[in-house]
Every structure is written in structure tokens, then in C-alpha cells.
Design an enzyme around this catalytic site. Structure first.
Site, PDB file in Angstrom:
ATOM      1  CG  HIS A 334     -39.086 -16.018 -18.528  1.00  0.00           C
ATOM      2  ND1 HIS A 334     -37.758 -15.620 -18.506  1.00  0.00           N
ATOM      3  CD2 HIS A 334     -39.828 -15.905 -19.542  1.00  0.00           C
ATOM      4  CE1 HIS A 334     -37.860 -15.223 -20.026  1.00  0.00           C
ATOM      5  NE2 HIS A 334     -39.170 -15.176 -20.496  1.00  0.00           N
ATOM      6  CG  ASP A 391     -46.354 -17.226 -23.952  1.00  0.00           C
ATOM      7  OD1 ASP A 391     -46.860 -16.440 -24.918  1.00  0.00           O
ATOM      8  OD2 ASP A 391     -45.444 -17.820 -23.892  1.00  0.00           O
TER       9      ASP A 391
HETATM   10  N1  CMC Z   1     -44.830 -25.727 -13.926  1.00  0.00           N
HETATM   11  C1  CMC Z   1     -44.223 -26.707 -12.888  1.00  0.00           C
HETATM   12  N2  CMC Z   1     -42.759 -26.596 -12.367  1.00  0.00           N
HETATM   13  C2  CMC Z   1     -42.140 -25.891 -13.160  1.00  0.00           C
HETATM   14  C3  CMC Z   1     -42.399 -24.940 -14.424  1.00  0.00           C
HETATM   15  C4  CMC Z   1     -43.974 -24.850 -14.681  1.00  0.00           C
HETATM   16  N3  CMC Z   1     -44.498 -23.998 -15.463  1.00  0.00           N
HETATM   17  N4  CMC Z   1     -41.631 -24.111 -14.719  1.00  0.00           N
HETATM   18  C5  CMC Z   1     -40.439 -24.681 -14.044  1.00  0.00           C
HETATM   19  N5  CMC Z   1     -40.625 -25.522 -13.279  1.00  0.00           N
HETATM   20  C6  CMC Z   1     -39.736 -26.241 -12.212  1.00  0.00           C
HETATM   21  C7  CMC Z   1     -39.299 -27.204 -12.726  1.00  0.00           C
HETATM   22  O1  CMC Z   1     -39.772 -28.560 -12.893  1.00  0.00           O
HETATM   23  C8  CMC Z   1     -37.857 -27.378 -12.197  1.00  0.00           C
HETATM   24  O2  CMC Z   1     -38.065 -27.937 -11.015  1.00  0.00           O
HETATM   25  P1  CMC Z   1     -36.972 -28.569 -10.128  1.00  0.00           P
HETATM   26  O3  CMC Z   1     -35.892 -27.654  -9.780  1.00  0.00           O
HETATM   27  O4  CMC Z   1     -37.870 -29.289  -8.993  1.00  0.00           O
HETATM   28  O5  CMC Z   1     -36.297 -29.765 -11.171  1.00  0.00           O
HETATM   29  C9  CMC Z   1     -37.696 -25.631 -11.797  1.00  0.00           C
HETATM   30  O6  CMC Z   1     -38.930 -25.217 -11.988  1.00  0.00           O
HETATM   31  C10 CMC Z   1     -36.853 -25.082 -12.885  1.00  0.00           C
HETATM   32  O7  CMC Z   1     -37.452 -25.350 -14.083  1.00  0.00           O
HETATM   33  P2  CMC Z   1     -36.601 -25.398 -15.345  1.00  0.00           P
HETATM   34  O8  CMC Z   1     -37.419 -26.080 -16.457  1.00  0.00           O
HETATM   35  O9  CMC Z   1     -35.101 -26.118 -15.001  1.00  0.00           O
HETATM   36  O10 CMC Z   1     -36.327 -24.035 -15.739  1.00  0.00           O
HETATM   37  P3  CMC Z   1     -35.743 -23.692 -17.328  1.00  0.00           P
HETATM   38  O11 CMC Z   1     -35.389 -22.060 -17.117  1.00  0.00           O
HETATM   39  O12 CMC Z   1     -35.102 -24.485 -17.961  1.00  0.00           O
HETATM   40  O13 CMC Z   1     -37.457 -23.263 -17.976  1.00  0.00           O
HETATM   41  C11 CMC Z   1     -39.408 -22.493 -18.839  1.00  0.00           C
HETATM   42  C12 CMC Z   1     -37.974 -22.139 -18.149  1.00  0.00           C
HETATM   43  C13 CMC Z   1     -40.288 -21.224 -19.418  1.00  0.00           C
HETATM   44  C14 CMC Z   1     -39.046 -23.451 -20.048  1.00  0.00           C
HETATM   45  C15 CMC Z   1     -40.300 -23.339 -17.918  1.00  0.00           C
HETATM   46  O14 CMC Z   1     -40.347 -22.446 -16.769  1.00  0.00           O
HETATM   47  C16 CMC Z   1     -41.532 -23.640 -18.465  1.00  0.00           C
HETATM   48  O15 CMC Z   1     -41.471 -25.063 -18.920  1.00  0.00           O
HETATM   49  N6  CMC Z   1     -42.781 -23.132 -18.355  1.00  0.00           N
HETATM   50  C17 CMC Z   1     -43.934 -23.341 -19.029  1.00  0.00           C
HETATM   51  C18 CMC Z   1     -43.827 -23.102 -20.660  1.00  0.00           C
HETATM   52  C19 CMC Z   1     -44.100 -21.661 -20.865  1.00  0.00           C
HETATM   53  O16 CMC Z   1     -44.799 -20.977 -20.018  1.00  0.00           O
HETATM   54  N7  CMC Z   1     -43.278 -21.039 -21.629  1.00  0.00           N
HETATM   55  C20 CMC Z   1     -43.183 -19.787 -21.791  1.00  0.00           C
HETATM   56  C21 CMC Z   1     -42.048 -18.913 -21.494  1.00  0.00           C
HETATM   57  S1  CMC Z   1     -42.446 -17.300 -21.818  1.00  0.00           S
HETATM   58  C22 CMC Z   1     -42.610 -16.886 -23.587  1.00  0.00           C
HETATM   59  C23 CMC Z   1     -41.333 -17.130 -24.157  1.00  0.00           C
HETATM   60  O17 CMC Z   1     -40.828 -17.985 -24.555  1.00  0.00           O
HETATM   61  O18 CMC Z   1     -40.841 -15.919 -24.505  1.00  0.00           O
END
Ligand code: CMC
Length: 455
Positions: A334, A391
Site C-alpha cells: 500500500h 483487497d
Molecule cells: N508484490 C511484490 N512486490 C511489491 C508489491 C507486491 N504486491 N508491492 C510493492 N512491491 C515492491 C515494488 O516492486 C518495490 O520494490 P523495489 O523497491 O525493489 O523496486 C517496492 O515494493 C515499493 O513498491 P512501489 O510500487 O514503489 O509502491 P507504491 O506505493 O508505488 O505502490 C501499490 C503501492 C499498492 C500500487 C503496490 O504495493 C502494488 O502494486 N500492490 C499490488 C496491487 C494491490 O494490491 N493494490 C491494491 C491497493 S489497496 C486498495 C486501494 O487501492 O485502495
């Protein structure tokens, strides 16, 4: 802090003054000094009612000629807001001061909706009036039927929902006027709240080729939705209180989440004075993406895939960690929560309860639990502070209730509606300016145009 630290050569940022911070609203409490190419500028620090701090850069470009760059808005506050408070480190979520735990345990979705929309919990009379007003507007124009007929078979429910909500603006053209009186806008809010469950259940019915079940206005909001969705015109549907409770809780847990992607979309679109229906339709489309609300569908599909693949959880954890593999553990991570998602905690508990009450034994629940356990002890997930989000378990409950997987995000949208509307109303009432970020241009410098026959 004070300004005794050494000024940086070309750029620096120092706190220079601290004053006592009154609680209750955002105030200018401190200033920071910013040093750019030897010149010093003083910028105000804004403190929120929970002591969150922001450097107010609204005059930065005028003062310094610089803008800030924050791709994905990871550090940028886009607004002050009095609707929802979220502390990602401590796992706190409160709406108008009420904890999500209390709301999920004790309130109905309509009560929470009222509180988000009007700022306080309703008393019995206010609640009855709100419910009555909603009941008056639950029907949708029969013309919408023709629109449903135009959608190709298998159209994604979220695409249909966005289109239908946008289309409401065409059935209510007065809603296009941004300068309508407050009570006329209030009626649009009620219409939208009232018609959303009807439209959602119509999407469900149409895809099954079944006739629409009209709203039964003797029923409460959630029961009415379940009746329109699972009931049939040919026979009475027995509304299961277990489903009503579960649905209320799930809708409450999704009701608002401050400046997330879809709420920000609603605000950005609303800031151009676009009408409420279209602003909400934009939010629905923002929610649809798999990184946001679309994740609930993705989670279930992922769990099914793991099950069909033999249930080797470690294999999928390894895939999620592999930077050459685009697979991510859906329902994990998140932007704001860095310890736990309080909504996920509540949902996990109710998942066990609801499945037990409904007598459903879903093998993917075991896979989900194993996946969570394995990820939470894995250094990759620990270091990155990746935890199950709202989710992760919600889809398992939706599935036990009988909803198809690609319908899950529609349920999220139904829950998020009052939050989006509250955000839109706050933006409008505070007369916030049109959202228009700047950029740092990285393309070609000025070039001489060469006519086609000379290239
Ligand atoms: N699985 C594997 N690695 C992950 C995941 C995941 N679900 N989420 C983040 N990472 C890693 C990412 O690859 C990055 O690694 P590194 O630092 O080595 O490059 C690090 O963790 C930080 O991730 P980020 O993508 O920069 O973080 P963000 O804040 O931009 O993204 C997120 C947040 C929710 C989009 C992301 O965690 C994600 O894609 N999660 C899966 C999709 C998901 O479950 N979404 C629902 C969110 S809650 C409901 C809502 O939207 O309100």
C-alpha cells in the site's frame, strides 16, 4: 529546530521557527528556510489536526522560479481535508474522527454515508429522512435499459458502471450547471446514492440475461441491493441477515480513503467544475485499475491460478520477488500503510466468520492464509513493508456471497461512493482552483522545421 545548521551550497531546507500548535484544524505553525543558489526563502509549514506537517509551496515558483517534482505524488499533499484521517505507520483510519473499527462494528453503511456526506453521525430523525429521500430516487430511467442492450456480451461490469453513472448526467441535464443552488446539488447527491445500487444490480442482471428486479422501497439500502441482485421477478427472495451484515461491513470498510487514486481523480475532474455524475464516473474508471480497486478481482484470479497450479505458494512468492517477472502479489502493499492495513485486519476476521456462517468451505482461503504467512516472514516483504491490504480477503467473502469475480470492483465502487461525493463537495465548497500540475520537460530543445520534401 532553529536555523543554526550550515546553509547548503546551492540548495538547503531548514526549519527555522516552531510555535505551539493548536489542534482541530490545519494552521500555519512553523516556517522553513529554503536556500537556492545562495538565496534564502522562507516557506510556511502547515500542521494538521493530528500533527501532520506539510511545507506550503504554493508560492514557491513565484518566489524562486522552481517547481517541485514528485512523480506519483508520493510526498505531495493535494488538499487540506476534514473527512478522513489516515496514519500509515500506526495503521489508523478514522472518518470524521470515528475509528474504522467502531464504524465497521456498530454502524450501517447508510449511517456512515450520512456522516461522510454531512459531517456528523445522524440522529434517528436525520437518518429516517435520509433513508426516505434515498427511497424516493431508487428507480432509474427506463431509457437506461437501451444503453445496457448496446454493451457487447461479456462487457466488464466496471466499464458498464462508469458509462451508466456518466450517463446519469444526460438524464439530469440540470446537474451540468456548476452554479446551482446548494439544495439542488444535494438532490443530485441523493439521486446518485439512491441509483447506484440499482445500476449495480442491473449490471449483474443484464449479464445473466435476467429481467431487472425493481427496487423494493420497504427494504433498507443494503437489503434492497441484495434483493435486486439475487432476487428474481418470478419468486420471493429470502434476504439472509448474514449477507446483509457482511455487505454493510464491506461497504463501510471501503467508504472513503482520503486522497487515493480514484478520490484524487474525482477531485481533479471536479476541479474543472465538471458535474457530479461525470466526476464520479471518472473516479469509477480510476478505481477499475488492478493497482487500485481492481486488485480485488486480481487477488481472486491469482489465488485460483495458484490453486490450479497445485498450490505451491513459495513458487508464487518467488515470482513476486523476481524483478524480471511482472507478477506482483496482488492484495499486498500500500502506498500509505507501512505496518498494516486496519481494513484488512477487520476483513480477515469477518472472512472466517462469514464463511463459517454461510457454511462455505473455500479452498482459496487456505491458500490466501498460507500466502500471507509466507510473505510476512520473507525479508523481501518485510524490508519493503508489504502487508495484505483491503483487497486481499474481500474477494473471498464476495465470492462466498455469490458475486462473480469481475463484479467485485463494482462493490468497491458502491462502497466508495459516499467518500467520493464528500471529497467532491469539499472541493466545491472550498472553491478549490482547477487542478493543473506542472512538469519538467525532457524532450528536444527548439528545432528548425524541415519540410517533408527536404527530410
Ligand atoms: N508484490 C511484490 N512486490 C511489491 C508489491 C507486491 N504486491 N508491492 C510493492 N512491491 C515492491 C515494488 O516492486 C518495490 O520494490 P523495489 O523497491 O525493489 O523496486 C517496492 O515494493 C515499493 O513498491 P512501489 O510500487 O514503489 O509502491 P507504491 O506505493 O508505488 O505502490 C501499490 C503501492 C499498492 C500500487 C503496490 O504495493 C502494488 O502494486 N500492490 C499490488 C496491487 C494491490 O494490491 N493494490 C491494491 C491497493 S489497496 C486498495 C486501494 O487501492 O485502495
Amino acid at each position: 529546530m532553529n536555523s543554526r545548521a550550515k546553509p547548503a551550497k546551492s540548495f538547503g531546507l531548514l526549519y527555522i521557527r516552531e510555535t505551539k500548535i493548536p489542534r482541530g484544524k490545519a494552521v500555519m505553525s512553523e516556517t522553513v528556510k529554503i536556500i537556492i543558489e545562495g538565496n534564502e526563502y522562507e516557506l510556511p509549514v502547515i500542521t494538521g489536526s493530528e500533527n501532520e506537517k506539510a511545507i506550503d509551496i504554493s508560492k514557491l515558483r513565484d518566489l524562486t522560479g522552481h517547481i517541485t517534482l514528485d512523480v506519483g505524488f508520493k510526498n505531495t499533499g493535494s488538499t487540506k481535508s476534514s473527512i478522513t484521517y489516515l496514519d500509515g505507520e500506526l495503521g489508523i483510519l478514522r472518518h470524521r474522527g470515528y475509528s474504522i473499527e467502531d464504524l465497521a462494528e456498530h454502524a450501517t453503511f447508510l449511517e456512515v454515508s450520512y456522516m461522510l456526506l454531512y459531517g456528523h453521525l445522524p440522529n434517528a430523525t436525520e437518518y429516517a429522512n435520509f433513508e426516505d429521500q434515498i427511497r424516493e430516487h431508487t428507480l432509474v430511467n427506463e431509457g437506461m435499459d437501451a444503453m445496457f442492450k448496446a454493451f457487447p456480451t461479456g462487457s466488464h461490469p466496471m466499464g458498464q458502471l462508469g458509462s451508466m453513472v456518466n450517463a446519469l448526467s444526460l438524464f439530469y441535464p440540470k446537474s451540468l450547471d456548476p452554479h446551482r443552488a446548494e439544495d439542488a446539488i444535494g438532490r443530485t447527491v441523493i439521486r446518485l446514492m439512491a441509483k447506484m445500487p440499482t445500476i449495480c444490480s442491473m449490471i449483474y442482471k443484464k449479464r445473466n440475461g435476467h429481467p431487472t428486479v425493481y427496487p423494493q422501497n420497504k427494504l433498507d439500502y443494503v437489503s434492497n441491493f441484495l434483493n435486486m441482485t439475487f432476487g428474481q421477478v418470478t419468486m420471493d427472495y429470502k434476504i439472509d441477515p448474514v449477507l446483509v451484515d457482511a455487505m454493510n461491513k464491506l461497504l463501510i470498510l471501503h467508504a472513503d480513503h482520503e486522497q487515493n487514486c480514484s478520490a484524487s481523480t474525482v477531485r481533479v475532474v471536479g476541479s474543472s467544475q465538471a458535474n457530479l455524475y461525470s466526476s464520479i464516473a471518472a473516479g469509477i474508471n480510476g478505481l477499475w485499475g488492478p493497482l487500485h480497486g481492481g486488485a480485488n478481482q486480481e487477488v481472486l484470479e491469482m489465488l485460483e491460478k495458484i490453486r490450479l497450479d497445485g498450490g505451491n505458494v513459495q513458487k508464487w512468492i518467488d515470482k513476486a520477488k523476481d524483478k524480471n517477472d511482472p507478477f506482483r502479489l496482488m492484495g499486498f502493499g500500500h502506498r500509505v500503510y507501512k505496518n498494516f492495513d486496519p481494513r484488512a485486519k477487520i476483513i480477515k476476521k469477518s472472512c472466517d466468520e462469514v464463511l463459517a456462517k454461510l457454511g462455505v468451505n473455500d479452498p482459496v482461503l487456505e491458500i490466501a492464509k498460507k500466502l500471507e504467512e509466507t510473505a510476512l516472514t520473507d525479508p523481501y516483504f518485510i524490508e519493503r513493508k508489504l502487508f495484505p491490504n483491503v483487497d486481499f480477503y474481500s474477494g473471498i467473502i464476495y465470492r462466498a456471497m455469490g458475486f462473480p469475480t469481475d463484479f467485485f470492483t463494482v462493490l468497491f465502487a458502491m462502497g466508495r461512493l459516499p467518500g467520493w461525493v464528500a471529497q467532491w463537495q469539499e472541493l466545491r465548497r472550498e472553491k478549490q482552483p482547477i487542478a493543473r500540475p506542472r512538469q519538467i520537460y525532457t524532450g528536444e530543445a527548439a528545432r528548425v522545421f524541415v519540410p517533408m520534401n527536404q527530410r
